[in-house]
Motif scaffolding. Sequence first.
Motif, PDB file in Angstrom:
ATOM      1  N   UNK A  92       1.879  -4.714   1.251  1.00  6.49           N
ATOM      2  CA  UNK A  92       1.945  -4.462   2.686  1.00  6.49           C
ATOM      3  C   UNK A  92       0.552  -4.078   3.156  1.00  6.49           C
ATOM      4  N   UNK A  93       0.269  -4.366   4.412  1.00 12.37           N
ATOM      5  CA  UNK A  93      -0.969  -3.878   4.978  1.00 12.37           C
ATOM      6  C   UNK A  93      -0.937  -2.353   4.918  1.00 12.37           C
ATOM      7  N   UNK A  94      -2.081  -1.736   4.678  1.00 14.86           N
ATOM      8  CA  UNK A  94      -2.142  -0.287   4.425  1.00 14.86           C
ATOM      9  C   UNK A  94      -1.413   0.556   5.465  1.00 14.86           C
ATOM     10  N   UNK A  95      -1.560   0.218   6.730  1.00 11.26           N
ATOM     11  CA  UNK A  95      -0.970   1.052   7.782  1.00 11.26           C
ATOM     12  C   UNK A  95       0.552   0.957   7.852  1.00 11.26           C
ATOM     13  N   UNK A  96       1.154   0.064   7.059  1.00 14.14           N
ATOM     14  CA  UNK A  96       2.606  -0.098   7.076  1.00 14.14           C
ATOM     15  C   UNK A  96       3.259   0.352   5.771  1.00 14.14           C
ATOM     16  N   UNK A  97       2.499   0.988   4.909  1.00 10.88           N
ATOM     17  CA  UNK A  97       3.038   1.481   3.644  1.00 10.88           C
ATOM     18  C   UNK A  97       3.738   2.819   3.854  1.00 10.88           C
ATOM     19  N   UNK A  98       4.614   3.160   2.933  1.00  9.16           N
ATOM     20  CA  UNK A  98       5.349   4.444   2.933  1.00  9.16           C
ATOM     21  C   UNK A  98       6.340   4.548   4.094  1.00  9.16           C
ATOM     22  N   UNK A  99       6.815   3.421   4.602  1.00  9.34           N
ATOM     23  CA  UNK A  99       7.771   3.424   5.712  1.00  9.34           C
ATOM     24  C   UNK A  99       9.125   2.822   5.328  1.00  9.34           C
TER      25      UNK A  99
END
Length: 156
Positions: A92-99
């Motif tokens: 995933x693109x970094x800003x969409x991880x951990x969601x």
Amino acid sequence: MNYKIRALKPCEIKLLDTFLYEAIFVPEGIKAPPKDVINHPDLQKYISDFGKKSDFCYVAEVEGKVIGAVWTRMIEDYSHVDDDTPSLAISLLKEYRHLGIGTKLMKQILLTLKEKGYKQVSLSVQKANYPVHMYQKVGFEIIHDNKEDYIMICQL
């Protein structure tokens, strides 16, 4: 966050370049490799000529933008178990991880592989890479514990 999981469209195959690069684990404090590292033969096998009958890919999309991908194919890679077990890659693109988006992508591709008659799927992950626990939550088990990484399989 509103997102949808859908199959990769043939016209989007080039996006796998981006997600292959994003799948490279870079430990904290280490400089990321140049983007052309994905041209190395050991990495190109994950995406080169993608779209064969045994290739499967799902993407996560937010407001028309593909922000993550999970794909499998029959290749001899770091996680190769046997000639009947596809190898899996996800990023995933970094800003969409951990969601939770990666978990949804994983569940979708595991369901598809099961429907297609596959018995298991494998992946390789560096021990320090945070998704190890997510992989275990969706059913992957460690079958080889190497110096720096795990080889994991999920029975379907």
